[in-house]
Design a protein around this motif. Structure first.
Motif, PDB file in Angstrom:
ATOM      1  N   GLN A   8       0.838  -1.195   0.000  1.00 38.02           N
ATOM      2  CA  GLN A   8       0.000   0.000   0.000  1.00 38.02           C
ATOM      3  C   GLN A   8       0.872   1.243   0.000  1.00 38.02           C
ATOM      4  O   GLN A   8       1.928   1.283   0.636  1.00 38.02           O
ATOM      5  N   LEU A  10       0.835   5.464   0.542  1.00 39.99           N
ATOM      6  CA  LEU A  10       0.119   6.593   1.123  1.00 39.99           C
ATOM      7  C   LEU A  10       0.809   7.881   0.736  1.00 39.99           C
ATOM      8  O   LEU A  10       2.045   7.942   0.647  1.00 39.99           O
ATOM      9  N   CYS A  11       0.031   8.939   0.514  1.00 39.88           N
ATOM     10  CA  CYS A  11       0.579  10.261   0.224  1.00 39.88           C
ATOM     11  C   CYS A  11      -0.108  11.274   1.127  1.00 39.88           C
ATOM     12  O   CYS A  11      -1.344  11.331   1.187  1.00 39.88           O
ATOM     13  N   LEU A  12       0.701  12.055   1.861  1.00 40.58           N
ATOM     14  CA  LEU A  12       0.183  13.061   2.787  1.00 40.58           C
ATOM     15  C   LEU A  12       0.968  14.355   2.607  1.00 40.58           C
ATOM     16  O   LEU A  12       2.107  14.346   2.119  1.00 40.58           O
ATOM     17  N   PRO A  19      -4.128  13.493   4.389  1.00 35.84           N
ATOM     18  CA  PRO A  19      -3.995  12.451   3.356  1.00 35.84           C
ATOM     19  C   PRO A  19      -4.479  12.946   1.998  1.00 35.84           C
ATOM     20  O   PRO A  19      -5.551  13.558   1.894  1.00 35.84           O
ATOM     21  N   SER A  22      -4.538   7.090  -1.189  1.00 32.33           N
ATOM     22  CA  SER A  22      -4.035   5.791  -0.751  1.00 32.33           C
ATOM     23  C   SER A  22      -4.281   4.807  -1.875  1.00 32.33           C
ATOM     24  O   SER A  22      -5.404   4.684  -2.362  1.00 32.33           O
ATOM     25  N   GLN A  28      -7.746  -1.255   2.810  1.00 33.81           N
ATOM     26  CA  GLN A  28      -7.069  -0.027   3.169  1.00 33.81           C
ATOM     27  C   GLN A  28      -6.714   0.002   4.656  1.00 33.81           C
ATOM     28  O   GLN A  28      -7.423  -0.552   5.494  1.00 33.81           O
ATOM     29  N   ILE A  34      -2.814   5.279   9.679  1.00 32.87           N
ATOM     30  CA  ILE A  34      -2.198   6.286   8.798  1.00 32.87           C
ATOM     31  C   ILE A  34      -1.740   7.480   9.612  1.00 32.87           C
ATOM     32  O   ILE A  34      -0.636   7.996   9.440  1.00 32.87           O
ATOM     33  N   ASN A  38       2.216   8.832  10.217  1.00 34.66           N
ATOM     34  CA  ASN A  38       2.651  10.212  10.024  1.00 34.66           C
ATOM     35  C   ASN A  38       3.130  10.818  11.335  1.00 34.66           C
ATOM     36  O   ASN A  38       4.146  11.530  11.375  1.00 34.66           O
TER      37      ASN A  38
END
Length: 431
Positions: A8, A10-12, A19, A22, A28, A34, A38
């Motif tokens: 998986q 993730l982009c934040l 977020p 994902s 998920q 998540i 972070n």
């Protein structure tokens, strides 16, 4: 956190941890996890510690990377399966995903986030490319560029005629950057394509072309992650045959209509039979028909360290094998073992071929382990014996060869087999 062998991404936003998307595993991660991923990274940064990666007791891995002090990418892989995804694979995945986002949206849009909701909508145009990169972490198509950061190539046996046609076609399209692709591999390219484009750019460009391969022609604006991250240029792509594409990077001219209806037919129609033979070569064994590998060579990866090009060979059948030979492993399994052996060798013995870390990263992270720092010399060869095959790695000033052989090959003979294979391929292809 995830099921075995799942992955998986993730982009934040790095400052607020909002977020953006994902992708990957169908199951998920909960928002609480998540947020924790972070939060632990931000906690470390606030205390002068940089968190790059971690591994759980069950074999799951997490890798963090901050780009342009703007966006954070997190890769999470599940453990406990038959073949865990290595940390090196996850790091390369994050690099490729960032380069894909830059290629589609431009660096300015990503480095200066003014409206998070707007960016969420715009980044959806990258989803298909990102999903392809996630699939290629463990695909069985024989494309290794996403991991090696080298250009996957197809060494043609009749390259001079194709090269002349490509050069003429590219020049007629008011460009100096052109390439011919056969099943996702670069069969020929212009001199400027090789010298001016970084291998990391070629990797994401080929991924984009694959995503557009359903159409006969396309005109797509792209940003080159290193060469032109803030100014878009045009990517013209035309399908000559199913599986064969010609691509050009150019300016405002020519129009797509002119290139498709005038230039493509004029230059490439006379070479249709030649292109069909290129397809047959790609389907058969990648190597020219005149070159026959030993029957006990199960798969190989050959890298030219100077040009950053690579050939991956996974023979569908093996000729000349004795009647009592063990059954050939599936191509998926052999490619899986080849990726594992490459990762094993470059993280422990062989020198890094990576270009210096770009300013896009928040820091220069160590990709290679401290294991090799204890050596008083530069390792040139290594081997590994597994339950499925024997592996041998060979490094010279110009090449790196990663070889998988049958278990029947005596261990003391691996060096001789690897040397003979390298000599045969370079002599036949000039690679």
């Amino acid at each position: 956190m995830l099921q075995a062998d799942s992955l998986q991404l993730l982009c934040l936003t790095s400052s607020s941890g909002v977020p953006l998307f994902s992708r990957g595993s169908s199951k998920q991660l909960p928002f609480s996890i998540i947020g924790s991923l972070n939060g632990v990274h931000m906690f470390g940064a606030g205390h002068g510690a940089q968190l790059l990666s971690c591994e759980t007791e069950r074999g799951s891995r997490v890798v963090w990377r901050v780009f342009q002090e703007s966006l954070m990418l997190i890769a999470v892989s599940g453990g406990g399966g038959g073949c865990a995804i290595s940390e090196l694979q996850l790091r390369r995945l994050l690099d490729n995903v960032w380069n894909c986002m830059v290629m589609v949206l431009g660096q300015d849009e990503l480095a200066n986030v003014r409206n998070v909701e707007r960016l969420k909508r715009e980044v959806r145009s990258c989803y298909r490319l990102i999903d392809m990169l996630l699939e290629r972490v463990s695909d069985d198509q024989g494309l290794m560029g996403h991991l090696t950061q080298c250009t996957d190539c197809l060494p043609l046996s009749n390259s001079s005629m194709v090269q002349e046609t490509l050069d003429s076609f590219t020049q007629a399209a008011d460009s100096e950057f052109g390439c011919l692709l056969v099943h996702g591999r670069v069969a020929q390219a212009t001199e400027k394509w090789w010298s001016r484009l970084a291998p990391q750019e070629v990797v994401v460009l080929l991924t984009l072309v694959h995503s557009l391969s359903s159409s006969s022609s396309c005109d797509y604006p792209v940003f080159l992650p290193q060469g032109s991250p803030t100014v878009a240029i045009r990517l013209l792509c035309f399908q000559l045959l199913p599986g064969v594409h010609v691509c050009v990077l150019c300016g405002p001219k020519p129009s797509l209509y002119k290139a498709e209806n005038e230039l493509v037919s004029r230059f490439w129609s006379p070479l249709l039979e030649t292109l069909r033979s290129c397809l047959e070569q790609a389907d058969r064994s990648i190597l020219p028909p005149s070159l026959n590998l030993r029957w006990d060579v199960q798969a190989l990866l050959l890298i030219n360290r100077e040009s950053r090009r690579a050939i991956t060979v996974c023979p569908p059948v093996r000729g000349g094998a004795p009647a009592n030979a063990t059954p050939l492993l599936s191509s998926h399994r052999r490619l899986e073992l080849l990726r594992l052996f490459y990762t094993f060798a470059v993280t422990r013995y062989f020198t890094s071929e990576d270009v210096p870390v770009s300013p896009a990263s928040s820091s220069s992270e160590p990709v290679f382990e401290d294991f090799s720092q204890g050596f008083t010399h530069v390792p040139l060869q290594c081997y590994l014996v597994t339950d499925d095959c024997k592996c041998y790695g060979l490094q010279s000033p110009q090449h790196q060869l990663y070889l998988l052989t049958d278990l029947s090959v005596p261990t003391f003979a691996l060096r001789s087999v690897a040397t003979q294979t390298l000599t045969a391929i370079t002599a036949a292809t000039g690679f």
